[in-house]
Write an enzyme that holds these catalytic residues in place. Structure first.
Site, PDB file in Angstrom:
ATOM      1  N   PRO A   2       0.790  -1.266   0.001  1.00  0.00           N
ATOM      2  CA  PRO A   2      -0.008   0.006   0.041  1.00  0.00           C
ATOM      3  C   PRO A   2       0.860   1.332  -0.044  1.00  0.00           C
ATOM      4  O   PRO A   2       1.957   1.390   0.807  1.00  0.00           O
ATOM      5  CB  PRO A   2      -0.960   0.049   1.153  1.00  0.00           C
ATOM      6  CG  PRO A   2      -0.169  -1.165   2.171  1.00  0.00           C
ATOM      7  CD  PRO A   2       0.660  -2.121   1.392  1.00  0.00           C
ATOM      8  N   GLU A   3       0.563   2.080  -1.097  1.00  0.00           N
ATOM      9  CA  GLU A   3       1.345   3.391  -0.954  1.00  0.00           C
ATOM     10  C   GLU A   3       0.480   4.434  -0.069  1.00  0.00           C
ATOM     11  O   GLU A   3      -0.675   4.086   0.292  1.00  0.00           O
ATOM     12  CB  GLU A   3       1.518   3.958  -2.539  1.00  0.00           C
ATOM     13  CG  GLU A   3       2.184   2.796  -3.268  1.00  0.00           C
ATOM     14  CD  GLU A   3       3.525   3.810  -3.909  1.00  0.00           C
ATOM     15  OE1 GLU A   3       3.983   4.599  -3.239  1.00  0.00           O
ATOM     16  OE2 GLU A   3       3.901   2.982  -4.751  1.00  0.00           O
ATOM     17  N   HIS A 104      -5.521 -15.223   8.730  1.00  0.00           N
ATOM     18  CA  HIS A 104      -4.520 -14.094   8.672  1.00  0.00           C
ATOM     19  C   HIS A 104      -4.989 -12.861   9.356  1.00  0.00           C
ATOM     20  O   HIS A 104      -4.750 -11.645   9.599  1.00  0.00           O
ATOM     21  CB  HIS A 104      -3.877 -13.528   7.344  1.00  0.00           C
ATOM     22  CG  HIS A 104      -3.439 -14.759   6.703  1.00  0.00           C
ATOM     23  ND1 HIS A 104      -2.095 -15.305   6.972  1.00  0.00           N
ATOM     24  CD2 HIS A 104      -3.880 -15.278   5.643  1.00  0.00           C
ATOM     25  CE1 HIS A 104      -1.931 -16.259   6.278  1.00  0.00           C
ATOM     26  NE2 HIS A 104      -2.857 -16.368   5.486  1.00  0.00           N
ATOM     27  N   ARG A 123       1.299 -11.420   4.987  1.00  0.00           N
ATOM     28  CA  ARG A 123       2.690 -11.417   5.079  1.00  0.00           C
ATOM     29  C   ARG A 123       3.438 -11.098   6.324  1.00  0.00           C
ATOM     30  O   ARG A 123       4.543 -11.092   6.848  1.00  0.00           O
ATOM     31  CB  ARG A 123       3.371 -10.979   4.002  1.00  0.00           C
ATOM     32  CG  ARG A 123       2.912 -11.610   2.334  1.00  0.00           C
ATOM     33  CD  ARG A 123       3.177 -10.806   1.514  1.00  0.00           C
ATOM     34  NE  ARG A 123       4.936 -10.765   1.257  1.00  0.00           N
ATOM     35  CZ  ARG A 123       5.508 -10.367   0.237  1.00  0.00           C
ATOM     36  NH1 ARG A 123       4.843  -9.896  -0.827  1.00  0.00           N
ATOM     37  NH2 ARG A 123       6.749 -10.675   0.092  1.00  0.00           N
TER      38      ARG A 123
END
Ligand SMILES: [Zn+2]
Length: 297
Positions: A2-3, A104, A123
């Protein structure tokens, strides 16, 4: 990954669910994400009200009534799911069924307004921390961090001050988090393209001998704000690791003008150039050799 625009989109999506509400129960399902959770994480949150939800670079900052700030970073693949009134949404673009906790789903915030905010991170490069509000600027996360590119600080004058005398390539200077914080590869490529600046031109070439901003420096400041604002308004881009659960990708990526378009015709009207790619500091830079000539800097 994500930016900044995506993080801002997430912030806007979380704000109505979190601000003004108290944490009634916090479920922490692991001792760590990228880093260990802070000591007594759930106890320090439970009972506290979220008084504001801000953002600094790619960090989300939830101010608590205790005087601490819950610092949250999405890492590579972090996302928040908001469940309220029986529906679940991921800020800020899609709805899906979300029954029970997934493998997750690492943290769940139950809030006094009935909302549940779940942090999911396949992750686990994301992290959370608790820092006193009074120590936030000097904390390890923010000490030495550059200016906020979506704020009022970014201007031609600021660019001149930050870049004066620098022989570093423009691309590297714009990605340097100690100068400007939160600008990522995609938006740097887009901003340089729209400004007509060669990515390998020295950063100092945007500054006159007297230390004043060149016209291009003013233009670059405006363009950076524009590309980020457009992305926030489009709901943030969603690329690769940030794929939605149904496997589709966010729509904003299709409107990048130069990023990931190697070999395609340049998007500038009447330009006959072809988008090229070069590797700088191990990362791809996309640019138009016709629109972004070195001599123009
Ligand atoms: Zn071109």
């Amino acid at each position: 990954m994500p930016e900044l625009p995506e993080v801002e989109t997430v912030r806007r999506g979380l704000e109505p669910a979190m601000v003004g509400a108290r944490f009634t129960k916090v479920t922490q399902r692991r001792p760590d994400l990228r880093f260990p959770f802070p000591e007594r994480f759930t106890e320090r949150l439970e009972g506290q009200e979220v008084t504001a939800l801000g953002r600094r670079a790619k960090y989300l900052l939830a101010d608590l009534s205790s005087g601490e700030v819950l610092v949250m970073h999405l890492g590579m693949s972090g996302r928040f799911l908001v469940t309220q009134g029986g529906t679940t949404r991921m800020p800020g673009e899609f709805h899906h069924e979300h029954g029970g906790l997934g493998a997750h789903d690492h943290v769940v915030f139950q809030l006094s307004n009935g909302a549940a905010v779940t942090y999911n991170d396949a992750r686990r490069f994301g992290f959370m921390d608790l820092v006193p509000r009074s120590a936030i600027e000097t904390s390890k996360h923010f000490a030495g961090m550059g200016i906020e590119p979506l704020g009022n600080e970014l201007s031609g004058e600021t660019i001149a001050r930050l870049f004066a005398g620098k022989r570093t390539p423009l691309k590297a200077a714009l990605l340097d988090q100690r100068l400007i914080a939160g600008l990522g590869n995609i938006y740097v490529c887009e901003a340089l393209f729209r400004t007509g600046l060669h990515p390998e031109a020295p950063a100092g070439s945007l500054v006159t001998k007297k230390g004043e901003p060149t016209d291009k420096a003013y233009q670059l400041a405006d363009v950076i704000r524009d590309v980020l604002t457009e992305a926030v308004e489009a709901g943030g881009s969603t690329l690769r690791d940030h794929a939605q659960v149904d496997g589709s990708l966010g729509y904003f990526q299709h409107s990048f003008r130069v990023y990931d378009r190697e070999g395609e015709p340049c998007a500038t009207p009447a330009c006959t150039g072809t988008v090229a790619r070069l590797v700088q500091s191990g990362r791809s830079t996309f640019y138009c050799p016709e629109c972004q000539k070195r001599s123009r800097t």
